[in-house]
Design a protein around this motif. Structure first.
Motif, mmCIF file in Angstrom:
data_model
loop_
_atom_site.group_PDB
_atom_site.id
_atom_site.type_symbol
_atom_site.label_atom_id
_atom_site.label_comp_id
_atom_site.label_asym_id
_atom_site.label_seq_id
_atom_site.Cartn_x
_atom_site.Cartn_y
_atom_site.Cartn_z
ATOM 1 N N ASN A 88 1.016 -1.227 -0.169
ATOM 2 C CA ASN A 88 0.100 -0.364 -0.125
ATOM 3 C C ASN A 88 0.378 1.429 -0.310
ATOM 4 O OD1 ASN A 88 -1.637 -1.850 0.209
ATOM 5 N ND2 ASN A 88 -1.939 -1.707 2.275
ATOM 6 N N GLY A 89 1.881 1.678 -0.617
ATOM 7 C CA GLY A 89 2.729 2.308 -0.666
ATOM 8 C C GLY A 89 4.021 2.151 0.183
ATOM 9 N N THR A 90 3.760 1.928 1.323
ATOM 10 C CA THR A 90 4.611 1.953 2.452
ATOM 11 C C THR A 90 5.428 0.627 2.520
ATOM 12 O OG1 THR A 90 2.686 2.434 3.390
ATOM 13 C CG2 THR A 90 4.883 2.030 5.238
ATOM 14 N N ARG A 91 6.927 1.286 1.917
ATOM 15 C CA ARG A 91 7.955 0.331 3.082
ATOM 16 C C ARG A 91 8.765 -0.435 4.136
ATOM 17 N NH1 ARG A 91 10.555 -3.158 -1.159
ATOM 18 N NH2 ARG A 91 12.752 -2.825 -0.931
ATOM 19 N N SER A 92 7.956 -1.874 4.281
ATOM 20 C CA SER A 92 8.335 -2.085 5.232
ATOM 21 C C SER A 92 9.813 -3.534 4.982
ATOM 22 C CB SER A 92 7.131 -2.867 5.487
ATOM 23 O OG SER A 92 6.219 -2.234 5.335
ATOM 24 N N SER A 93 10.416 -3.513 6.891
ATOM 25 C CA SER A 93 10.917 -4.640 6.392
ATOM 26 C C SER A 93 11.339 -5.437 7.990
ATOM 27 C CB SER A 93 12.621 -3.819 6.077
ATOM 28 O OG SER A 93 12.602 -3.205 7.788
ATOM 29 N N VAL A 94 11.788 -6.909 8.118
ATOM 30 C CA VAL A 94 11.792 -7.895 8.964
ATOM 31 C C VAL A 94 13.168 -7.900 8.970
ATOM 32 C CG1 VAL A 94 10.247 -10.099 9.236
ATOM 33 C CG2 VAL A 94 9.044 -8.243 7.524
ATOM 34 N N SER A 95 13.583 -8.629 9.536
ATOM 35 C CA SER A 95 14.698 -9.702 10.321
ATOM 36 C C SER A 95 14.213 -10.318 11.572
ATOM 37 C CB SER A 95 15.574 -8.543 10.643
ATOM 38 O OG SER A 95 15.394 -8.237 11.471
ATOM 39 N N ASN A 96 15.149 -11.459 11.146
ATOM 40 C CA ASN A 96 14.423 -12.759 12.084
ATOM 41 C C ASN A 96 16.130 -13.602 12.102
ATOM 42 O OD1 ASN A 96 14.987 -15.454 10.504
ATOM 43 N ND2 ASN A 96 13.171 -13.732 9.615
ATOM 44 N N ASP A 97 15.883 -13.995 12.788
ATOM 45 C CA ASP A 97 17.504 -14.540 13.473
ATOM 46 C C ASP A 97 17.335 -16.242 13.967
ATOM 47 O OD1 ASP A 97 20.259 -15.400 14.646
ATOM 48 O OD2 ASP A 97 20.075 -13.998 15.766
ATOM 49 N N GLY A 98 17.453 -17.798 13.568
ATOM 50 C CA GLY A 98 17.267 -18.448 14.479
ATOM 51 C C GLY A 98 18.517 -19.203 14.125
ATOM 52 N N HIS A 99 17.983 -20.726 15.540
ATOM 53 C CA HIS A 99 19.431 -21.895 15.550
ATOM 54 C C HIS A 99 18.178 -23.510 16.223
ATOM 55 C CE1 HIS A 99 18.181 -20.291 19.877
ATOM 56 N NE2 HIS A 99 18.204 -21.205 20.498
ATOM 57 N N ALA A 100 19.074 -24.187 15.708
ATOM 58 C CA ALA A 100 18.295 -25.372 16.167
ATOM 59 C C ALA A 100 19.014 -26.505 16.673
ATOM 60 C CB ALA A 100 17.885 -25.886 14.468
ATOM 61 N N TRP A 101 18.799 -27.480 17.133
ATOM 62 C CA TRP A 101 19.543 -28.415 17.865
ATOM 63 C C TRP A 101 19.285 -29.217 17.895
ATOM 64 C CZ3 TRP A 101 24.097 -27.531 20.692
ATOM 65 C CH2 TRP A 101 23.836 -26.179 21.893
ATOM 66 N N TYR A 102 20.029 -30.351 17.117
ATOM 67 C CA TYR A 102 19.266 -31.900 17.467
ATOM 68 C C TYR A 102 20.142 -33.196 17.542
ATOM 69 C CZ TYR A 102 23.082 -32.455 13.788
ATOM 70 O OH TYR A 102 24.568 -32.158 12.947
ATOM 71 N N LEU A 103 19.625 -34.200 17.918
ATOM 72 C CA LEU A 103 20.415 -35.790 18.168
ATOM 73 C C LEU A 103 19.256 -36.222 17.019
ATOM 74 C CD1 LEU A 103 21.391 -36.976 20.153
ATOM 75 C CD2 LEU A 103 19.649 -37.002 21.475
ATOM 76 N N ALA A 104 20.461 -37.453 16.536
ATOM 77 C CA ALA A 104 20.056 -38.152 15.685
ATOM 78 C C ALA A 104 21.302 -39.637 15.506
ATOM 79 C CB ALA A 104 20.332 -37.511 14.027
ATOM 80 N N ALA A 105 19.835 -40.952 15.930
ATOM 81 C CA ALA A 105 20.680 -41.803 15.142
ATOM 82 C C ALA A 105 21.188 -41.755 13.812
ATOM 83 C CB ALA A 105 19.628 -42.895 15.450
ATOM 84 N N LYS A 106 22.566 -42.493 13.126
ATOM 85 C CA LYS A 106 22.935 -42.381 11.841
ATOM 86 C C LYS A 106 23.580 -43.577 11.360
ATOM 87 C CE LYS A 106 26.656 -40.485 9.908
ATOM 88 N NZ LYS A 106 28.564 -39.635 10.411
#
Length: 184
Positions: A88-106
């Motif tokens: 609608n004619g207005t400039r907007s911005s979004v920023s984000n951050d993230g991380h993940a832990w995992y435990l797995a059988a291989k």
């Protein structure tokens, strides 16, 4: 016929025993992870500009019980990313951050002395932050990859990883990872 069956059983046992000759090993590694940062734009938005694929870091460690089976745990930092759009004619911005832990059988399948393919299946805890909004989810973790052994201690891996289900914001859960691993 009985001799053939006994020979097949003896051969399978010998192959199984030879596949288990490697002693258990612990390992650690570092990697570069590439996650897709393309965002879904709000309805009617134009001039969408986002970070696309962006590199982030990964550390991991594990234990190989034998040539075929092991366990692995790791941490991936998805880094901060930005997106902007016009609505609608207005400039907007979004920023984000993230991380993940995992435990797995291989599970690993040797192709030859220097090359293996592997799969991992486990659980992941993923956290994303977008301004004042936070999303913290536990989900399934899965990966498919290949490993090239430089020597008995050093190897390089390439893998495709999936960190749970898709989120409304932040990086996609599908990533590509290149890593170096040291076994001791």
């Amino acid at each position: 016929m009985k001799k053939l069956i006994l020979a097949l059983i003896a051969g399978a046992a010998a192959l199984s025993a030879s596949a288990q000759t490697t002693s258990p090993k612990a390992y650690v590694g570092v990697g570069v992870n590439f996650a897709d940062r393309n965002y879904a734009s709000p309805a009617g938005a134009t001039n969408l500009d986002d970070d696309g694929y962006r590199a982030s870091g990964k550390i991991f460690g594990g234990y190989e019980f034998d040539n075929m089976w092991g366990m692995e745990a790791g941490y991936t930092d998805f880094r901060k990313s930005n997106s902007s759009y016009t609505l609608n004619g207005t400039r907007s911005s979004v920023s984000n951050d993230g991380h993940a832990w995992y435990l797995a059988a291989k599970a690993t399948a040797p192709v030859n002395d220097q090359f293996n393919v592997f799969g991992k299946l486990g659980v992941t805890q993923v956290k994303y932050n977008q301004g004042l909004v936070s999303d913290d989810k536990t989900g399934a973790y899965a990966a498919l990859g290949a490993e090239y052994k430089v020597n008995q201690n050093v190897s390089f891996t390439a893998e495709y990883e999936r960190y749970g289900k898709s989120n409304d914001f932040g990086p996609k859960p599908n990533t590509w990872t290149l890593a170096a691993k040291y076994s001791f």
